[in-house]
Design an enzyme around this catalytic site. Structure first.
Site, PDB file in Angstrom:
ATOM      1  N   ARG A  56     -11.333   1.722  -9.555  1.00  0.00           N
ATOM      2  CA  ARG A  56     -10.158   2.369 -10.274  1.00  0.00           C
ATOM      3  C   ARG A  56     -10.903   3.145 -11.828  1.00  0.00           C
ATOM      4  O   ARG A  56     -11.593   2.896 -11.792  1.00  0.00           O
ATOM      5  CB  ARG A  56      -9.310   2.737  -9.362  1.00  0.00           C
ATOM      6  CG  ARG A  56      -8.921   1.724  -8.278  1.00  0.00           C
ATOM      7  CD  ARG A  56      -7.402   1.908  -7.979  1.00  0.00           C
ATOM      8  NE  ARG A  56      -7.425   1.492  -6.702  1.00  0.00           N
ATOM      9  CZ  ARG A  56      -6.078   1.882  -5.785  1.00  0.00           C
ATOM     10  NH1 ARG A  56      -5.118   2.091  -6.830  1.00  0.00           N
ATOM     11  NH2 ARG A  56      -6.029   1.423  -4.427  1.00  0.00           N
ATOM     12  N   ASN A  79       1.138   3.075  -2.680  1.00  0.00           N
ATOM     13  CA  ASN A  79       2.029   3.903  -4.343  1.00  0.00           C
ATOM     14  C   ASN A  79       1.314   5.225  -4.851  1.00  0.00           C
ATOM     15  O   ASN A  79       2.028   5.887  -5.328  1.00  0.00           O
ATOM     16  CB  ASN A  79       1.553   2.422  -5.071  1.00  0.00           C
ATOM     17  CG  ASN A  79       2.301   1.085  -5.297  1.00  0.00           C
ATOM     18  OD1 ASN A  79       3.076   1.044  -4.271  1.00  0.00           O
ATOM     19  ND2 ASN A  79       1.428   0.375  -5.750  1.00  0.00           N
ATOM     20  N   ARG A 105       1.349  -4.673   6.421  1.00  0.00           N
ATOM     21  CA  ARG A 105       0.239  -3.932   5.049  1.00  0.00           C
ATOM     22  C   ARG A 105       1.569  -2.823   5.811  1.00  0.00           C
ATOM     23  O   ARG A 105       2.033  -1.803   6.583  1.00  0.00           O
ATOM     24  CB  ARG A 105      -0.540  -3.117   5.757  1.00  0.00           C
ATOM     25  CG  ARG A 105      -1.231  -2.015   5.182  1.00  0.00           C
ATOM     26  CD  ARG A 105      -2.835  -2.232   5.253  1.00  0.00           C
ATOM     27  NE  ARG A 105      -3.266  -1.476   3.855  1.00  0.00           N
ATOM     28  CZ  ARG A 105      -5.016  -1.315   3.444  1.00  0.00           C
ATOM     29  NH1 ARG A 105      -5.763  -2.567   4.328  1.00  0.00           N
ATOM     30  NH2 ARG A 105      -4.911  -0.776   2.617  1.00  0.00           N
ATOM     31  N   SER A 142      -7.221  -5.934  -6.229  1.00  0.00           N
ATOM     32  CA  SER A 142      -8.406  -6.391  -5.379  1.00  0.00           C
ATOM     33  C   SER A 142      -9.373  -6.330  -6.265  1.00  0.00           C
ATOM     34  O   SER A 142      -9.049  -5.480  -7.507  1.00  0.00           O
ATOM     35  CB  SER A 142      -8.596  -5.628  -3.699  1.00  0.00           C
ATOM     36  OG  SER A 142      -9.501  -4.509  -4.383  1.00  0.00           O
ATOM     37  N   ASN A 177     -10.471  -3.128  -6.665  1.00  0.00           N
ATOM     38  CA  ASN A 177      -9.828  -2.704  -7.500  1.00  0.00           C
ATOM     39  C   ASN A 177     -10.649  -2.169  -8.960  1.00  0.00           C
ATOM     40  O   ASN A 177     -10.100  -1.034  -9.570  1.00  0.00           O
ATOM     41  CB  ASN A 177      -8.020  -2.545  -7.809  1.00  0.00           C
ATOM     42  CG  ASN A 177      -7.547  -2.845  -6.392  1.00  0.00           C
ATOM     43  OD1 ASN A 177      -6.209  -3.052  -6.224  1.00  0.00           O
ATOM     44  ND2 ASN A 177      -8.095  -1.428  -6.116  1.00  0.00           N
ATOM     45  N   ASP A 195       0.450  -1.022   0.061  1.00  0.00           N
ATOM     46  CA  ASP A 195       0.248  -0.119  -0.226  1.00  0.00           C
ATOM     47  C   ASP A 195       0.756   1.289  -0.029  1.00  0.00           C
ATOM     48  O   ASP A 195       1.589   1.576   0.634  1.00  0.00           O
ATOM     49  CB  ASP A 195      -0.575  -0.075   1.625  1.00  0.00           C
ATOM     50  CG  ASP A 195      -1.895   0.928   1.265  1.00  0.00           C
ATOM     51  OD1 ASP A 195      -2.596   1.432  -0.268  1.00  0.00           O
ATOM     52  OD2 ASP A 195      -3.155   0.972   2.633  1.00  0.00           O
TER      53      ASP A 195
HETATM   54  C1  FPP Z   1      -2.162  -0.355  -3.520  1.00  0.00           C
HETATM   55  O1  FPP Z   1      -1.669   1.346  -3.343  1.00  0.00           O
HETATM   56  C2  FPP Z   1      -1.264  -0.616  -4.585  1.00  0.00           C
HETATM   57  C3  FPP Z   1      -1.824  -0.770  -5.570  1.00  0.00           C
HETATM   58  C4  FPP Z   1      -3.392  -1.903  -5.796  1.00  0.00           C
HETATM   59  C5  FPP Z   1      -1.470  -1.974  -6.637  1.00  0.00           C
HETATM   60  C6  FPP Z   1      -0.187  -2.986  -6.509  1.00  0.00           C
HETATM   61  C7  FPP Z   1       0.712  -3.220  -7.845  1.00  0.00           C
HETATM   62  C8  FPP Z   1       2.271  -3.185  -7.594  1.00  0.00           C
HETATM   63  C9  FPP Z   1       3.389  -2.351  -6.825  1.00  0.00           C
HETATM   64  C10 FPP Z   1       2.690  -3.730  -8.868  1.00  0.00           C
HETATM   65  C11 FPP Z   1       3.222  -5.133  -8.308  1.00  0.00           C
HETATM   66  C12 FPP Z   1       3.245  -5.607 -10.069  1.00  0.00           C
HETATM   67  C13 FPP Z   1       3.399  -6.750  -9.372  1.00  0.00           C
HETATM   68  C14 FPP Z   1       4.437  -8.034 -10.881  1.00  0.00           C
HETATM   69  C15 FPP Z   1       3.042  -7.618  -8.285  1.00  0.00           C
HETATM   70  P1  FPP Z   1      -2.444   2.596  -3.414  1.00  0.00           P
HETATM   71  O2  FPP Z   1      -2.705   3.113  -5.036  1.00  0.00           O
HETATM   72  O3  FPP Z   1      -3.301   1.809  -3.052  1.00  0.00           O
HETATM   73  O4  FPP Z   1      -1.616   3.458  -2.689  1.00  0.00           O
HETATM   74  P2  FPP Z   1      -2.342   4.889  -1.727  1.00  0.00           P
HETATM   75  O5  FPP Z   1      -3.471   4.068  -0.888  1.00  0.00           O
HETATM   76  O6  FPP Z   1      -1.042   5.815  -1.958  1.00  0.00           O
HETATM   77  O7  FPP Z   1      -3.185   4.965  -3.578  1.00  0.00           O
END
Ligand code: FPP
Length: 247
Positions: A67, A18, A184, A61, A64, A16
């Site tokens: 989004r 990104n 997490r 998920s 997701n 979490d």
């Molecule tokens: C949650 O952060 C992250 C995700 C929904 C996507 C995770 C995917 C990756 C890290 C790519 C992984 C790739 C492979 C090949 C497994 P968020 O977007 O909810 O962050 P936020 O809460 O800060 O908005």
């Protein structure tokens, strides 16, 4: 008691932060996801080095799908690109990749890439990397219940024979040990529909760090913290004989 460090067999991670990582840098959210792949690489290397048998990553998920379309599109494209870029190292390190979730919702192209990474890493015997993609724990449990009801209707199982093991055996994670440690990142402390059944006796760790900043050393620290905790499974003290078999 043995002095040997207690290593979890199975570590599950909710990646979490990104989006926040990207926003803090004035970037688009998808750039945070791209950077998140580097953190996946760090995790796999640290897990193999620590002798972890299973790592499960919550990559997408079922929720997701709600989004914005361009973010979902960017994530799908990133999964495909990552399959191409990461498969050689994963195969060389002996990492077997398994995908859990409702694969049928993906486009044919994405499904082919997911099939490919499973096929090309099938011989890996050092560690299993489980990617939860289009995953919902409640759907997983619902699917399990549905399968058991069908078996009961066919006379293959009677109601009084159904135990927690019957349910575990119908989950996507059947044949895997339950997670010992669930991490997490980003300071949030929710399970968000991730491994609800399997998490019954897991230890939890919620570091503040945003996922794209996650390094091998952060994984090592999580393992140290796990090793320092006492797990009791509802008992008074930990003794080898009393522990459930799965651990
Ligand atoms: C949650 O952060 C992250 C995700 C929904 C996507 C995770 C995917 C990756 C890290 C790519 C992984 C790739 C492979 C090949 C497994 P968020 O977007 O909810 O962050 P936020 O809460 O800060 O908005």
């Amino acid at each position: 008691m043995s002095e040997k460090k207690r290593i979890p067999r199975h570590v599950a991670i909710i990646m979490d932060g990104n989006g926040r990582w990207a926003k803090l840098r004035g970037k688009e959210r998808y750039e945070g996801h791209i950077e998140g792949v580097a953190a996946v690489r760090e995790t796999v290397r640290a897990a193999v080095r620590n002798g972890i048998e299973y790592v499960t990553l919550y990559a997408f998920s079922t929720e997701n799908w709600g989004r914005p379309a361009d973010e979902v599109e960017a994530l799908m494209s990133l999964f495909c690109k990552s399959v191409i870029s990461e498969t050689p190292e994963l195969a060389a390190e002996g990492v077997r990749v398994r995908i859990i979730g409702h694969r049928s919702h993906f486009s044919t192209v994405v499904r082919e890439h997911l099939d490919e990474i499973e096929r090309r890493t099938a011989a890996g015997n050092k560690m299993t990397l489980v990617l939860a993609i289009d995953y919902s724990s409640r759907e997983e449990i619902t699917d399990a219940v549905r399968n058991i009801v069908v078996k009961a209707a066919q006379g293959a199982i009677r109601a009084e024979e159904i135990t927690p093991d019957t349910i575990s055996a119908e989950l996507y994670t059947a044949a895997m040990p339950d997670p010992d440690l669930i991490i997490r990142t980003s300071g949030e402390s929710r399970l968000s529909n991730f491994l609800l059944w399997q998490a019954s006796y897991a230890e939890f760790y919620f570091p503040q760090i945003l996922w794209p900043d996650w390094k091998e050393s952060d994984f090592d620290k999580a393992i140290e913290i796990y090793a320092s905790r006492e797990r009791r499974y509802g008992l008074v003290k930990e003794t080898g004989e009393q522990l459930p078999k799965a651990d």
